[in-house]
Scaffold this motif. Structure first.
Motif, PDB file in Angstrom:
ATOM      1  N   PHE B  10       0.969  -1.152  -0.080  1.00 14.04           N
ATOM      2  CA  PHE B  10       0.065   0.014   0.054  1.00 14.04           C
ATOM      3  C   PHE B  10       0.797   1.181   0.179  1.00 14.04           C
ATOM      4  CE2 PHE B  10      -2.192   3.211   2.900  1.00 14.04           C
ATOM      5  CZ  PHE B  10      -3.071   3.590   1.642  1.00 14.04           C
ATOM      6  N   PHE B  11       1.870   1.597   0.855  1.00 14.49           N
ATOM      7  CA  PHE B  11       2.962   2.385   0.998  1.00 14.49           C
ATOM      8  C   PHE B  11       3.656   2.479  -0.243  1.00 14.49           C
ATOM      9  CE2 PHE B  11       1.599   3.016   5.355  1.00 14.49           C
ATOM     10  CZ  PHE B  11       1.407   4.103   5.423  1.00 14.49           C
ATOM     11  N   VAL B  12       4.115   1.505  -0.805  1.00 13.25           N
ATOM     12  CA  VAL B  12       5.052   1.593  -1.854  1.00 13.25           C
ATOM     13  C   VAL B  12       4.043   2.150  -3.034  1.00 13.25           C
ATOM     14  CG1 VAL B  12       6.090   0.457  -3.710  1.00 13.25           C
ATOM     15  CG2 VAL B  12       6.391  -0.212  -1.621  1.00 13.25           C
ATOM     16  N   LEU B  13       2.867   1.895  -3.163  1.00 14.46           N
ATOM     17  CA  LEU B  13       1.965   2.174  -4.159  1.00 14.46           C
ATOM     18  C   LEU B  13       1.571   3.513  -3.942  1.00 14.46           C
ATOM     19  CD1 LEU B  13      -0.592  -0.618  -5.175  1.00 14.46           C
ATOM     20  CD2 LEU B  13       1.054   0.354  -6.597  1.00 14.46           C
ATOM     21  N   ILE B  14       1.183   4.058  -2.764  1.00 15.16           N
ATOM     22  CA  ILE B  14       0.642   5.355  -2.621  1.00 15.16           C
ATOM     23  C   ILE B  14       1.993   6.407  -2.790  1.00 15.16           C
ATOM     24  CG2 ILE B  14       0.878   5.518  -0.150  1.00 15.16           C
ATOM     25  CD1 ILE B  14      -1.898   6.782   0.130  1.00 15.16           C
ATOM     26  N   GLY B  15       2.976   5.827  -2.273  1.00 16.28           N
ATOM     27  CA  GLY B  15       4.220   6.806  -2.282  1.00 16.28           C
ATOM     28  C   GLY B  15       4.591   7.120  -3.851  1.00 16.28           C
ATOM     29  N   ALA B  16       4.683   5.930  -4.560  1.00 13.48           N
ATOM     30  CA  ALA B  16       5.008   6.277  -5.852  1.00 13.48           C
ATOM     31  C   ALA B  16       3.868   7.014  -6.620  1.00 13.48           C
ATOM     32  CB  ALA B  16       4.936   4.596  -6.519  1.00 13.48           C
ATOM     33  N   ALA B  17       2.447   6.807  -6.244  1.00 13.76           N
ATOM     34  CA  ALA B  17       1.612   7.806  -6.795  1.00 13.76           C
ATOM     35  C   ALA B  17       1.760   9.123  -6.739  1.00 13.76           C
ATOM     36  CB  ALA B  17       0.203   7.112  -6.367  1.00 13.76           C
ATOM     37  N   ALA B  18       1.986   9.268  -5.485  1.00  9.86           N
ATOM     38  CA  ALA B  18       2.245  10.727  -4.861  1.00  9.86           C
ATOM     39  C   ALA B  18       3.620  11.341  -5.801  1.00  9.86           C
ATOM     40  CB  ALA B  18       2.407  10.711  -3.341  1.00  9.86           C
ATOM     41  N   GLY B  19       4.572  10.405  -5.534  1.00  9.50           N
ATOM     42  CA  GLY B  19       5.735  10.979  -6.483  1.00  9.50           C
ATOM     43  C   GLY B  19       5.571  11.126  -7.686  1.00  9.50           C
ATOM     44  N   VAL B  20       4.860  10.453  -8.376  1.00 11.03           N
ATOM     45  CA  VAL B  20       4.618  10.714  -9.791  1.00 11.03           C
ATOM     46  C   VAL B  20       3.649  11.852 -10.099  1.00 11.03           C
ATOM     47  CG1 VAL B  20       3.239   9.654 -11.878  1.00 11.03           C
ATOM     48  CG2 VAL B  20       5.094   8.192 -10.675  1.00 11.03           C
ATOM     49  N   LEU B  21       2.491  11.848  -9.544  1.00 10.41           N
ATOM     50  CA  LEU B  21       1.751  12.814  -9.463  1.00 10.41           C
ATOM     51  C   LEU B  21       2.290  14.261  -9.240  1.00 10.41           C
ATOM     52  CD1 LEU B  21      -1.552  12.887  -9.755  1.00 10.41           C
ATOM     53  CD2 LEU B  21      -1.641  13.309  -7.204  1.00 10.41           C
ATOM     54  N   LEU B  22       3.045  14.348  -8.263  1.00 14.25           N
ATOM     55  CA  LEU B  22       4.111  15.532  -8.002  1.00 14.25           C
ATOM     56  C   LEU B  22       4.798  15.983  -9.106  1.00 14.25           C
ATOM     57  CD1 LEU B  22       4.593  15.473  -4.202  1.00 14.25           C
ATOM     58  CD2 LEU B  22       3.365  17.205  -5.302  1.00 14.25           C
ATOM     59  N   ALA B  23       5.499  15.090  -9.636  1.00  9.82           N
ATOM     60  CA  ALA B  23       6.404  15.067 -10.536  1.00  9.82           C
ATOM     61  C   ALA B  23       5.591  15.679 -11.817  1.00  9.82           C
ATOM     62  CB  ALA B  23       7.261  14.056 -10.994  1.00  9.82           C
ATOM     63  N   VAL B  24       4.541  15.003 -12.250  1.00  9.57           N
ATOM     64  CA  VAL B  24       3.730  15.476 -13.288  1.00  9.57           C
ATOM     65  C   VAL B  24       3.203  16.947 -13.393  1.00  9.57           C
ATOM     66  CG1 VAL B  24       1.744  14.747 -14.652  1.00  9.57           C
ATOM     67  CG2 VAL B  24       3.119  13.054 -14.138  1.00  9.57           C
ATOM     68  N   ALA B  25       2.861  17.021 -11.937  1.00 12.88           N
ATOM     69  CA  ALA B  25       2.020  18.305 -11.528  1.00 12.88           C
ATOM     70  C   ALA B  25       3.178  19.438 -11.812  1.00 12.88           C
ATOM     71  CB  ALA B  25       1.865  18.474 -10.207  1.00 12.88           C
ATOM     72  N   SER B  26       4.601  19.288 -11.466  1.00 10.14           N
ATOM     73  CA  SER B  26       5.415  20.223 -11.377  1.00 10.14           C
ATOM     74  C   SER B  26       5.619  20.436 -12.801  1.00 10.14           C
ATOM     75  CB  SER B  26       6.531  19.963 -10.665  1.00 10.14           C
ATOM     76  OG  SER B  26       7.471  18.790 -11.272  1.00 10.14           O
TER      77      SER B  26
END
Lengths: 200, 267
Positions: B10-26
Protein backbone atom coordinates in the motif's frame (compact mmCIF):
# COMPACT_ATOMS: atom_id res chain seq x y z
CA UNK A 1 -33.66 18.20 8.88
CA UNK A 2 -31.90 15.91 11.28
CA UNK A 3 -28.74 16.18 9.13
CA UNK A 4 -28.91 19.97 8.93
CA UNK A 5 -29.29 20.19 12.69
CA UNK A 6 -26.38 17.82 13.18
CA UNK A 7 -24.20 19.83 10.80
CA UNK A 8 -25.05 23.10 12.53
CA UNK A 9 -24.16 21.54 15.84
CA UNK A 10 -20.81 20.29 14.57
CA UNK A 11 -20.13 23.73 13.12
CA UNK A 12 -20.92 25.63 16.33
CA UNK A 13 -19.14 23.18 18.58
CA UNK A 14 -16.07 23.14 16.34
CA UNK A 15 -15.79 26.90 16.16
CA UNK A 16 -16.43 27.80 19.78
CA UNK A 17 -16.68 25.10 22.42
CA UNK A 18 -14.20 22.62 20.99
CA UNK A 19 -11.94 25.17 19.39
CA UNK A 20 -8.92 23.57 17.79
CA UNK A 21 -6.36 25.90 19.25
CA UNK A 22 -7.78 26.82 22.61
CA UNK A 23 -9.38 23.60 23.81
CA UNK A 24 -7.71 20.87 21.77
CA UNK A 25 -4.31 22.61 21.64
CA UNK A 26 -3.71 21.77 18.00
CA UNK A 27 -1.71 24.14 15.84
CA UNK A 28 -0.04 25.99 18.69
CA UNK A 29 3.05 26.55 16.57
CA UNK A 30 1.40 28.78 13.93
CA UNK A 31 -0.83 30.22 16.66
CA UNK A 32 2.19 31.63 18.48
CA UNK A 33 4.36 32.14 15.42
CA UNK A 34 2.09 33.96 13.00
CA UNK A 35 -0.24 35.86 15.33
CA UNK A 36 2.00 38.93 15.60
CA UNK A 37 0.10 40.90 13.00
CA UNK A 38 -3.56 40.72 12.07
CA UNK A 39 -2.83 40.46 8.34
CA UNK A 40 -0.56 37.46 8.93
CA UNK A 41 -3.13 35.88 11.23
CA UNK A 42 -5.87 36.26 8.62
CA UNK A 43 -3.66 34.79 5.88
CA UNK A 44 -2.70 31.84 8.02
CA UNK A 45 -6.30 31.35 9.17
CA UNK A 46 -7.64 31.18 5.61
CA UNK A 47 -4.82 28.92 4.48
CA UNK A 48 -5.49 26.50 7.35
CA UNK A 49 -9.25 26.53 6.70
CA UNK A 50 -8.67 25.82 3.04
CA UNK A 51 -6.22 23.00 3.65
CA UNK A 52 -8.33 21.46 6.43
CA UNK A 53 -11.39 21.21 4.19
CA UNK A 54 -9.31 19.94 1.27
CA UNK A 55 -7.48 17.41 3.40
CA UNK A 56 -10.71 16.09 4.89
CA UNK A 57 -12.21 15.71 1.43
CA UNK A 58 -9.12 13.84 0.19
CA UNK A 59 -8.53 11.57 3.17
CA UNK A 60 -12.16 10.49 3.59
CA UNK A 61 -12.37 8.40 0.39
CA UNK A 62 -8.87 7.04 0.97
CA UNK A 63 -9.77 5.87 4.47
CA UNK A 64 -13.11 4.28 3.63
CA UNK A 65 -12.16 3.23 0.10
CA UNK A 66 -8.72 1.76 0.68
CA UNK A 67 -7.69 1.47 4.34
CA UNK A 68 -10.92 -0.09 5.64
CA UNK A 69 -11.31 -2.78 2.92
CA UNK A 70 -7.63 -3.70 3.25
CA UNK A 71 -8.03 -3.82 7.03
CA UNK A 72 -5.02 -1.58 7.65
CA UNK A 73 -6.78 1.33 9.35
CA UNK A 74 -4.03 1.43 11.99
CA UNK A 75 -1.82 3.04 9.35
CA UNK A 76 -4.09 6.06 8.97
CA UNK A 77 -1.70 8.56 10.61
CA UNK A 78 1.24 7.86 8.31
CA UNK A 79 -1.00 7.56 5.31
CA UNK A 80 -2.74 10.87 6.04
CA UNK A 81 0.54 12.72 6.52
CA UNK A 82 1.68 11.50 3.13
CA UNK A 83 -1.58 12.35 1.44
CA UNK A 84 -1.89 15.79 3.04
CA UNK A 85 1.69 16.71 2.18
CA UNK A 86 1.12 15.71 -1.44
CA UNK A 87 -2.19 17.51 -1.50
CA UNK A 88 -0.74 20.77 -0.19
CA UNK A 89 2.12 20.64 -2.69
CA UNK A 90 -0.23 20.14 -5.59
CA UNK A 91 -2.59 22.85 -4.36
CA UNK A 92 0.37 25.18 -4.14
CA UNK A 93 1.36 24.48 -7.72
CA UNK A 94 -2.20 24.82 -8.99
CA UNK A 95 -2.62 28.15 -7.21
CA UNK A 96 0.73 29.40 -8.51
CA UNK A 97 -0.29 28.55 -12.05
CA UNK A 98 -3.94 29.55 -12.18
CA UNK A 99 -4.68 31.94 -9.31
CA UNK A 100 -1.47 33.92 -8.66
CA UNK A 101 -3.17 36.58 -6.49
CA UNK A 102 -4.50 33.90 -4.10
CA UNK A 103 -1.09 32.18 -4.18
CA UNK A 104 0.55 35.44 -3.23
CA UNK A 105 -1.80 36.11 -0.33
CA UNK A 106 -1.61 32.54 1.04
CA UNK A 107 2.01 32.41 -0.10
CA UNK A 108 4.36 31.38 2.66
CA UNK A 109 1.58 30.01 4.85
CA UNK A 110 0.69 27.10 2.59
CA UNK A 111 3.96 25.16 2.88
CA UNK A 112 4.06 26.03 6.59
CA UNK A 113 0.95 23.95 7.24
CA UNK A 114 1.97 20.98 5.12
CA UNK A 115 2.44 18.83 8.21
CA UNK A 116 0.58 20.97 10.70
CA UNK A 117 -0.98 18.96 13.50
CA UNK A 118 -4.28 20.88 13.29
CA UNK A 119 -4.74 19.65 9.72
CA UNK A 120 -3.78 16.09 10.55
CA UNK A 121 -5.86 16.32 13.72
CA UNK A 122 -9.07 17.24 11.93
CA UNK A 123 -8.78 14.32 9.50
CA UNK A 124 -8.14 11.83 12.33
CA UNK A 125 -10.96 13.30 14.43
CA UNK A 126 -13.33 12.84 11.49
CA UNK A 127 -12.47 9.16 11.54
CA UNK A 128 -12.58 8.80 15.33
CA UNK A 129 -15.98 10.46 15.55
CA UNK A 130 -17.24 8.27 12.70
CA UNK A 131 -18.41 11.27 10.73
CA UNK A 132 -19.88 10.88 7.27
CA UNK A 133 -18.47 12.81 4.32
CA UNK A 134 -20.63 15.92 4.78
CA UNK A 135 -20.06 15.92 8.52
CA UNK A 136 -16.31 15.59 7.97
CA UNK A 137 -16.26 18.58 5.66
CA UNK A 138 -18.35 20.58 8.13
CA UNK A 139 -16.07 19.60 10.98
CA UNK A 140 -13.03 20.70 8.96
CA UNK A 141 -14.73 23.97 8.05
CA UNK A 142 -15.59 24.56 11.71
CA UNK A 143 -12.04 23.77 12.76
CA UNK A 144 -10.67 26.18 10.17
CA UNK A 145 -13.05 29.00 11.02
CA UNK A 146 -12.34 28.48 14.72
CA UNK A 147 -8.63 28.64 13.96
CA UNK A 148 -9.09 31.84 11.95
CA UNK A 149 -11.23 33.39 14.69
CA UNK A 150 -8.73 32.67 17.46
CA UNK A 151 -5.80 33.82 15.32
CA UNK A 152 -7.48 37.16 14.66
CA UNK A 153 -8.55 37.63 18.29
CA UNK A 154 -5.12 36.74 19.55
CA UNK A 155 -3.32 39.00 17.07
CA UNK A 156 -5.35 41.82 18.63
CA UNK A 157 -4.33 40.72 22.11
CA UNK A 158 -0.70 40.62 21.06
CA UNK A 159 -0.97 44.04 19.48
CA UNK A 160 -2.08 45.37 22.87
CA UNK A 161 0.76 43.56 24.66
CA UNK A 162 3.31 45.09 22.30
CA UNK A 163 2.28 48.55 23.46
CA UNK A 164 2.40 47.66 27.15
CA UNK A 165 5.24 47.86 29.58
CA UNK A 166 5.76 44.17 30.25
CA UNK A 167 7.97 43.20 33.22
CA UNK A 168 11.41 42.32 31.93
CA UNK A 169 11.25 38.69 33.05
CA UNK A 170 8.00 38.12 31.14
CA UNK A 171 8.89 39.84 27.87
CA UNK A 172 8.35 37.88 24.66
CA UNK A 173 7.19 34.28 24.85
CA UNK A 174 6.20 34.12 28.55
CA UNK A 175 3.67 36.95 28.37
CA UNK A 176 2.36 35.54 25.07
CA UNK A 177 1.76 32.16 26.70
CA UNK A 178 0.06 33.77 29.69
CA UNK A 179 -2.19 35.76 27.35
CA UNK A 180 -2.92 32.58 25.38
CA UNK A 181 -3.95 30.72 28.53
CA UNK A 182 -6.32 33.51 29.56
CA UNK A 183 -7.83 33.61 26.06
CA UNK A 184 -8.20 29.85 26.31
CA UNK A 185 -10.04 30.20 29.63
CA UNK A 186 -12.49 32.61 28.05
CA UNK A 187 -13.36 30.02 25.41
CA UNK A 188 -14.20 27.48 28.10
CA UNK A 189 -17.27 29.64 28.67
CA UNK A 190 -18.70 28.37 25.37
CA UNK A 191 -18.87 24.80 26.73
CA UNK A 192 -22.34 23.32 26.29
CA UNK A 193 -23.42 26.20 24.05
CA UNK A 194 -24.32 24.03 21.06
CA UNK A 195 -26.06 21.47 23.25
CA UNK A 196 -28.09 24.24 24.83
CA UNK A 197 -29.18 25.70 21.50
CA UNK A 198 -30.07 22.44 19.80
CA UNK A 199 -31.31 20.72 22.94
CA UNK A 200 -29.43 17.49 22.47
CA UNK B 1 1.70 -13.18 5.39
CA UNK B 2 -0.95 -10.88 3.99
CA UNK B 3 -0.85 -8.65 7.04
CA UNK B 4 2.78 -7.76 6.30
CA UNK B 5 2.61 -7.54 2.54
CA UNK B 6 -0.50 -5.39 2.27
CA UNK B 7 0.72 -2.37 4.25
CA UNK B 8 4.09 -2.41 2.50
CA UNK B 9 2.45 -2.73 -0.89
CA UNK B 10 0.00 0.00 0.00
CA UNK B 11 2.71 2.47 0.96
CA UNK B 12 4.87 1.62 -2.02
CA UNK B 13 1.91 2.29 -4.25
CA UNK B 14 0.69 5.44 -2.56
CA UNK B 15 4.25 6.80 -2.30
CA UNK B 16 4.91 6.09 -5.96
CA UNK B 17 1.56 7.59 -6.92
CA UNK B 18 2.25 10.73 -4.90
CA UNK B 19 5.74 11.02 -6.38
CA UNK B 20 4.54 10.60 -9.96
CA UNK B 21 1.64 12.97 -9.36
CA UNK B 22 3.94 15.66 -7.98
CA UNK B 23 6.47 15.19 -10.76
CA UNK B 24 3.78 15.42 -13.44
CA UNK B 25 2.17 18.38 -11.70
CA UNK B 26 5.44 20.26 -11.44
CA UNK B 27 5.99 19.76 -15.17
CA UNK B 28 2.44 20.65 -16.14
CA UNK B 29 2.08 23.55 -13.78
CA UNK B 30 5.54 24.97 -14.25
CA UNK B 31 5.55 28.72 -13.85
CA UNK B 32 8.47 30.79 -14.98
CA UNK B 33 9.60 32.68 -11.92
CA UNK B 34 11.48 35.90 -11.73
CA UNK B 35 15.19 35.19 -11.92
CA UNK B 36 16.19 38.50 -10.40
CA UNK B 37 16.07 37.21 -6.83
CA UNK B 38 18.22 34.20 -7.68
CA UNK B 39 20.75 36.33 -9.52
CA UNK B 40 21.00 38.82 -6.68
CA UNK B 41 21.39 36.01 -4.15
CA UNK B 42 24.24 34.68 -6.25
CA UNK B 43 25.89 38.10 -6.25
CA UNK B 44 25.81 38.32 -2.46
CA UNK B 45 28.55 36.67 -0.40
CA UNK B 46 26.14 34.17 1.17
CA UNK B 47 27.45 34.76 4.68
CA UNK B 48 23.89 35.18 6.02
CA UNK B 49 25.29 37.53 8.66
CA UNK B 50 22.12 39.61 8.89
CA UNK B 51 24.10 42.85 8.89
CA UNK B 52 21.73 44.33 6.33
CA UNK B 53 18.79 43.89 8.70
CA UNK B 54 17.11 41.15 6.64
CA UNK B 55 16.86 37.46 7.38
CA UNK B 56 19.90 36.22 5.52
CA UNK B 57 21.12 36.91 2.01
CA UNK B 58 18.00 35.59 0.29
CA UNK B 59 15.73 37.81 2.35
CA UNK B 60 17.79 40.81 1.39
CA UNK B 61 17.86 39.74 -2.27
CA UNK B 62 14.06 39.56 -2.26
CA UNK B 63 13.78 43.00 -0.70
CA UNK B 64 16.19 44.45 -3.25
CA UNK B 65 14.36 42.81 -6.14
CA UNK B 66 11.08 44.21 -4.87
CA UNK B 67 12.68 47.61 -4.64
CA UNK B 68 12.02 47.95 -0.91
CA UNK B 69 15.72 47.95 0.00
CA UNK B 70 18.64 49.90 -1.43
CA UNK B 71 21.36 47.98 -3.27
CA UNK B 72 24.20 49.02 -0.99
CA UNK B 73 23.27 47.44 2.35
CA UNK B 74 25.56 44.43 2.08
CA UNK B 75 28.75 45.35 3.84
CA UNK B 76 30.57 42.01 3.55
CA UNK B 77 29.90 42.07 -0.19
CA UNK B 78 31.45 45.51 -0.50
CA UNK B 79 31.55 47.57 -3.68
CA UNK B 80 31.67 44.46 -5.92
CA UNK B 81 28.31 43.22 -4.66
CA UNK B 82 26.78 46.68 -5.03
CA UNK B 83 28.04 46.92 -8.60
CA UNK B 84 26.75 43.44 -9.45
CA UNK B 85 23.31 44.06 -7.92
CA UNK B 86 23.06 47.41 -9.68
CA UNK B 87 23.95 45.70 -12.96
CA UNK B 88 21.27 43.02 -12.44
CA UNK B 89 18.63 45.60 -11.61
CA UNK B 90 19.83 47.96 -14.29
CA UNK B 91 20.17 50.89 -11.92
CA UNK B 92 22.93 53.36 -11.41
CA UNK B 93 25.74 52.18 -9.15
CA UNK B 94 25.40 53.76 -5.73
CA UNK B 95 28.70 54.99 -4.46
CA UNK B 96 29.90 52.63 -1.78
CA UNK B 97 33.08 51.89 0.01
CA UNK B 98 34.12 48.99 2.19
CA UNK B 99 33.74 49.73 5.86
CA UNK B 100 35.17 47.91 8.80
CA UNK B 101 34.51 48.02 12.52
CA UNK B 102 36.87 49.94 14.76
CA UNK B 103 37.08 49.99 18.55
CA UNK B 104 37.10 53.58 19.81
CA UNK B 105 39.04 52.90 23.00
CA UNK B 106 42.72 52.62 23.77
CA UNK B 107 42.38 52.35 27.53
CA UNK B 108 44.50 49.23 27.84
CA UNK B 109 45.83 47.92 31.13
CA UNK B 110 48.87 50.23 30.93
CA UNK B 111 46.77 53.34 30.55
CA UNK B 112 43.67 52.77 32.62
CA UNK B 113 43.70 51.11 36.02
CA UNK B 114 40.91 49.12 37.62
CA UNK B 115 38.70 50.36 40.40
CA UNK B 116 37.91 46.86 41.68
CA UNK B 117 38.65 43.24 40.97
CA UNK B 118 35.81 41.63 39.12
CA UNK B 119 34.90 38.01 39.70
CA UNK B 120 31.77 36.97 37.88
CA UNK B 121 30.21 36.18 34.55
CA UNK B 122 32.69 36.60 31.76
CA UNK B 123 30.68 39.07 29.78
CA UNK B 124 30.92 42.78 28.96
CA UNK B 125 27.15 43.15 29.29
CA UNK B 126 27.28 41.72 32.82
CA UNK B 127 30.23 43.78 33.99
CA UNK B 128 28.69 46.93 32.48
CA UNK B 129 25.71 46.48 34.80
CA UNK B 130 28.12 46.31 37.72
CA UNK B 131 29.21 49.92 38.42
CA UNK B 132 29.80 50.52 34.66
CA UNK B 133 32.65 48.04 34.59
CA UNK B 134 35.81 47.45 36.53
CA UNK B 135 37.96 50.06 34.79
CA UNK B 136 38.25 53.55 36.22
CA UNK B 137 36.90 54.91 32.95
CA UNK B 138 33.24 54.04 32.72
CA UNK B 139 33.20 54.51 28.94
CA UNK B 140 36.05 52.16 28.10
CA UNK B 141 36.36 48.67 26.70
CA UNK B 142 35.73 45.94 29.30
CA UNK B 143 37.78 43.44 27.35
CA UNK B 144 35.49 40.53 28.17
CA UNK B 145 34.99 39.77 24.52
CA UNK B 146 31.24 40.05 23.89
CA UNK B 147 32.26 41.26 20.45
CA UNK B 148 34.51 38.23 19.93
CA UNK B 149 31.60 35.93 20.74
CA UNK B 150 29.43 37.35 17.96
CA UNK B 151 32.15 37.76 15.31
CA UNK B 152 31.88 35.21 12.51
CA UNK B 153 35.25 36.05 11.02
CA UNK B 154 37.54 35.73 14.06
CA UNK B 155 38.57 39.30 13.37
CA UNK B 156 38.61 40.46 16.98
CA UNK B 157 41.15 39.76 19.70
CA UNK B 158 41.62 41.17 23.18
CA UNK B 159 45.07 42.60 23.77
CA UNK B 160 46.10 44.14 27.08
CA UNK B 161 42.49 44.18 28.20
CA UNK B 162 40.93 45.90 25.20
CA UNK B 163 39.39 44.56 22.01
CA UNK B 164 41.22 45.13 18.74
CA UNK B 165 39.63 44.44 15.36
CA UNK B 166 41.70 43.26 12.44
CA UNK B 167 40.51 45.39 9.50
CA UNK B 168 41.67 42.80 6.98
CA UNK B 169 39.44 40.12 8.49
CA UNK B 170 36.44 42.28 9.39
CA UNK B 171 33.42 41.47 7.24
CA UNK B 172 31.56 44.61 8.27
CA UNK B 173 28.40 42.82 9.40
CA UNK B 174 28.03 45.09 12.44
CA UNK B 175 27.20 42.37 14.97
CA UNK B 176 29.96 43.58 17.30
CA UNK B 177 28.64 47.13 17.03
CA UNK B 178 25.38 45.87 18.49
CA UNK B 179 27.05 43.59 21.04
CA UNK B 180 29.25 46.24 22.70
CA UNK B 181 27.42 47.52 25.79
CA UNK B 182 29.46 50.74 25.75
CA UNK B 183 28.81 51.37 22.04
CA UNK B 184 32.55 51.67 21.47
CA UNK B 185 32.63 50.02 18.10
CA UNK B 186 31.91 52.13 15.05
CA UNK B 187 32.43 51.76 11.34
CA UNK B 188 35.26 53.52 9.57
CA UNK B 189 35.61 53.72 5.82
CA UNK B 190 38.49 51.96 4.14
CA UNK B 191 39.87 55.24 2.78
CA UNK B 192 39.77 56.92 6.17
CA UNK B 193 43.28 57.63 7.42
CA UNK B 194 42.80 58.75 11.01
CA UNK B 195 40.44 57.90 13.83
CA UNK B 196 39.99 59.03 17.40
CA UNK B 197 40.62 56.05 19.63
CA UNK B 198 38.53 57.21 22.56
CA UNK B 199 34.86 57.82 23.12
CA UNK B 200 34.84 59.01 26.72
CA UNK B 201 32.09 61.46 27.56
CA UNK B 202 33.78 62.56 30.78
CA UNK B 203 35.18 66.08 30.97
CA UNK B 204 38.90 66.41 30.26
CA UNK B 205 39.92 66.57 33.88
CA UNK B 206 38.19 63.30 34.78
CA UNK B 207 39.41 61.54 31.65
CA UNK B 208 42.97 62.62 32.34
CA UNK B 209 42.71 61.25 35.88
CA UNK B 210 41.43 57.81 34.86
CA UNK B 211 43.18 57.05 31.56
CA UNK B 212 46.51 58.05 30.04
CA UNK B 213 45.32 57.49 26.48
CA UNK B 214 41.93 59.17 26.75
CA UNK B 215 40.80 62.17 24.74
CA UNK B 216 40.65 65.16 27.06
CA UNK B 217 38.63 67.24 24.66
CA UNK B 218 41.21 70.05 24.50
CA UNK B 219 40.24 70.94 20.96
CA UNK B 220 43.77 71.44 19.61
CA UNK B 221 43.01 69.01 16.77
CA UNK B 222 39.89 70.99 15.90
CA UNK B 223 41.95 74.15 15.52
CA UNK B 224 44.81 72.45 13.65
CA UNK B 225 42.62 70.74 11.07
CA UNK B 226 42.70 72.73 7.80
CA UNK B 227 39.48 71.18 6.55
CA UNK B 228 37.32 71.50 9.66
CA UNK B 229 36.99 67.74 9.72
CA UNK B 230 37.46 67.34 13.47
CA UNK B 231 34.67 68.25 15.85
CA UNK B 232 34.24 67.98 19.59
CA UNK B 233 31.28 65.89 20.63
CA UNK B 234 30.44 64.91 24.21
CA UNK B 235 33.92 65.86 25.43
CA UNK B 236 35.85 63.88 22.83
CA UNK B 237 37.04 64.57 19.31
CA UNK B 238 35.42 62.96 16.30
CA UNK B 239 36.67 62.96 12.73
CA UNK B 240 34.20 63.50 9.90
CA UNK B 241 35.49 61.17 7.24
CA UNK B 242 34.00 63.01 4.26
CA UNK B 243 35.92 66.20 5.04
CA UNK B 244 39.22 64.63 6.09
CA UNK B 245 42.02 65.01 3.54
CA UNK B 246 44.42 62.76 5.44
CA UNK B 247 47.02 65.42 6.22
CA UNK B 248 47.60 64.11 9.73
CA UNK B 249 47.81 67.52 11.40
CA UNK B 250 45.37 66.37 14.09
CA UNK B 251 47.45 63.35 14.99
CA UNK B 252 50.65 65.39 15.16
CA UNK B 253 49.00 67.98 17.40
CA UNK B 254 47.22 65.67 19.84
CA UNK B 255 48.85 66.02 23.28
CA UNK B 256 47.57 62.65 24.54
CA UNK B 257 48.13 60.80 21.27
CA UNK B 258 44.57 59.49 21.13
CA UNK B 259 44.27 60.16 17.39
CA UNK B 260 45.76 57.24 15.52
CA UNK B 261 46.66 56.45 11.98
CA UNK B 262 44.58 53.67 10.46
CA UNK B 263 46.24 50.91 8.47
CA UNK B 264 45.91 50.85 4.70
CA UNK B 265 43.88 47.77 3.89
CA UNK B 266 44.94 45.56 1.04
CA UNK B 267 41.55 43.90 0.83
Amino acid sequence: MELAKNLMMILLTGILAENFILSKFYGICPFLGVSKTTSGAVGMGFAVTFVMVGASAVTYPIYYGVLVPLNITYLNTICFILVIATFVQIVEMVLKKFIPPLYKSLGVYLPLITTNCAVLGVTILNIDNEYGFLESITNALAGGIGFLLVMVIFSGVRGRIEKCNVPKALEGTPITLIAASITSLSFVGFGGLADGIFGA
Amino acid sequence: MEQYVLPILFFVLIGAAAGVLLAVASKLLFVKTDETVENITAALPGANCGGCGYSGCEGYAKAVAEGSAPANLCKPGGPEAVAEISRILGIEVVDSEREYAYVRCNGNCDACSDKFTYIGTNSCAAIEKFYNGKGNCSFGCHGMGDCIAVCDNNAIRVEKGIAIINPELCGGCGKCVKACPNKLIAFVKESQRYAVRCSSCDVGKVTKAVCKNGCIGCGICVRKCPKGAVVLNNNHAEIIADRCNGCGACMAACPVKCIQELPVCGK
